[in-house]
Design an enzyme around this catalytic site. Structure first.
Site, mmCIF file in Angstrom:
data_model
loop_
_atom_site.group_PDB
_atom_site.id
_atom_site.type_symbol
_atom_site.label_atom_id
_atom_site.label_comp_id
_atom_site.label_asym_id
_atom_site.label_seq_id
_atom_site.Cartn_x
_atom_site.Cartn_y
_atom_site.Cartn_z
ATOM 1 N N SER A 49 1.499 -10.762 9.354
ATOM 2 C CA SER A 49 0.617 -9.749 8.774
ATOM 3 C C SER A 49 -0.854 -10.018 9.073
ATOM 4 O O SER A 49 -1.422 -11.005 8.596
ATOM 5 C CB SER A 49 0.829 -9.674 7.258
ATOM 6 N N SER A 50 -1.485 -9.138 9.858
ATOM 7 C CA SER A 50 -2.922 -9.241 10.112
ATOM 8 C C SER A 50 -3.701 -9.054 8.818
ATOM 9 O O SER A 50 -4.670 -9.768 8.544
ATOM 10 C CB SER A 50 -3.359 -8.185 11.135
ATOM 11 N N ASN A 51 -3.276 -8.080 8.022
ATOM 12 C CA ASN A 51 -3.916 -7.829 6.738
ATOM 13 C C ASN A 51 -3.804 -9.052 5.832
ATOM 14 O O ASN A 51 -4.763 -9.416 5.137
ATOM 15 C CB ASN A 51 -3.262 -6.612 6.083
ATOM 16 N N GLU B 77 -0.371 -0.389 15.211
ATOM 17 C CA GLU B 77 -1.212 0.773 14.922
ATOM 18 C C GLU B 77 -2.161 1.057 16.079
ATOM 19 O O GLU B 77 -2.338 2.214 16.485
ATOM 20 C CB GLU B 77 -2.025 0.557 13.648
ATOM 21 N N HIS C 208 -1.743 -4.695 18.422
ATOM 22 C CA HIS C 208 -1.216 -4.342 17.105
ATOM 23 C C HIS C 208 -0.528 -2.988 17.186
ATOM 24 O O HIS C 208 -0.960 -2.095 17.916
ATOM 25 C CB HIS C 208 -2.357 -4.302 16.089
ATOM 26 N N CYS D 256 0.859 -1.180 0.000
ATOM 27 C CA CYS D 256 0.000 0.000 0.000
ATOM 28 C C CYS D 256 0.905 1.242 0.000
ATOM 29 O O CYS D 256 2.117 1.146 0.177
ATOM 30 C CB CYS D 256 -0.914 0.010 1.216
ATOM 31 N N CYS E 185 1.972 6.433 8.156
ATOM 32 C CA CYS E 185 1.036 6.602 7.043
ATOM 33 C C CYS E 185 0.141 7.816 7.298
ATOM 34 O O CYS E 185 -0.362 7.988 8.416
ATOM 35 C CB CYS E 185 0.181 5.339 6.899
#
Length: 288
Positions: A224-226, A129, A127, A12, A96
């Protein structure tokens, strides 16, 4: 055999920016510290480590002085910036912009909150974030991972709901419906949709891509959670979906006697790694 790499998969914008900033600094020096893995992909981390990137923990940060430290796209709580200032650390901030905007909104909500109002964050507890978001509330925000986690709330008090940027839109709407169902009529409930659409929009794209191929190889780092979320979406559409972190994990029997293979990945999956998976598939073919 047709082998196709999903053009919409890969880093991303936030991850692209973080890696670019790291590479720019490493071009002029041989050492840069990064607070946590710059991206949840071990192959990309190893590539940057070979250039001089050193991954550190928050405990390490307290013992460093007078160095440069990159903050990755996930963002950090105010306490991290305070530590850096106290230790004369030069911060290269790659947070980000979507996350920065969310942090600002949560901080504003916290500063002007009404007495007893609960700030709730739909996200994964622990997490990176989410830790940064909770830090905007001096640790007071309530993190809920699913509808069952709403039992921790007091539905007789006001609630404002936010979301980790990479959570699903569907899950967020489930949270809204359940809070509206359970809250007291006398309380105020607000919600702010803070989900990154660059990530959320990948779901319909990936589901369509997964349906076009006999076999899907989903490339993602285990952390990676995503990646786990998007892999699940692919597997829901196509049960012949396999999660791999690198080309060495491909099992030849997965791809034997099939005519179409799709390769896709998470927002933390580099394009070069998906290309290596494609090359490995071609090597495993009888005429490869």
């Amino acid at each position: 055999m047709r082998v196709e790499i999903d053009q919409a998969s890969g880093f991303c914008n936030g991850v692209v920016t973080a890696i670019r900033k790291a590479e720019q600094e490493l071009d002029s020096s041989n050492r840069l510290y990064c607070l946590g893995d710059i991206v949840h992909n071990s192959d990309e981390v190893e590539r940057l480590c070979s250039r001089g990137l050193v991954t550190i923990t928050h405990d390490d940060l307290h013992s460093l002085h007078g160095v440069k430290v990159l903050l990755r796209a996930h963002g950090e709580p105010p306490s991290t910036y305070a530590t850096a200032k106290a230790n004369d650390i030069d911060i290269i901030d790659a947070t980000c912009p979507v996350v920065l905007h969310l942090q600002k909104r949560i901080r504003e909500s916290y500063d002007r909150r009404s007495p007893g109002q609960q700030i709730v964050i739909y996200g994964k507890r622990g997490h990176a974030e989410v830790n940064g978001l909770v830090g905007q509330t001096d640790g007071e925000a309530v993190v809920v991972e699913d509808v069952a986690g709403l039992d921790r709330l007091d539905f007789n008090r006001d609630i404002i709901l936010y979301s980790q940027t990479t959570k699903s839109v569907h899950g967020f709407h489930e949270m809204i419906r359940e809070i509206e169902r359970r809250k007291s009529p006398d309380t105020r409930f607000e919600y702010v949709d803070t989900i990154c659409r660059q990530v959320a929009n990948r779901v319909p794209q990936l589901r369509a891509f997964a349906a076009e191929h006999e076999v899907i190889l989903f490339v993602s780092g285990r952390k990676s959670s995503n990646g786990r979320f998007l892999y699940g979406e692919c597997h829901d559409v196509n049960p012949m979906t396999y999660l791999i972190s690198n080309p060495d994990e491909i099992q030849p029997d997965w791809i034997s006697e099939v005519e179409s293979i799709g390769i896709c990945g998470a927002t933390s999956t580099p394009r070069w790694l998906m290309e290596q998976v494609r090359d490995r598939i071609n090597q495993l073919q009888p005429n490869g």
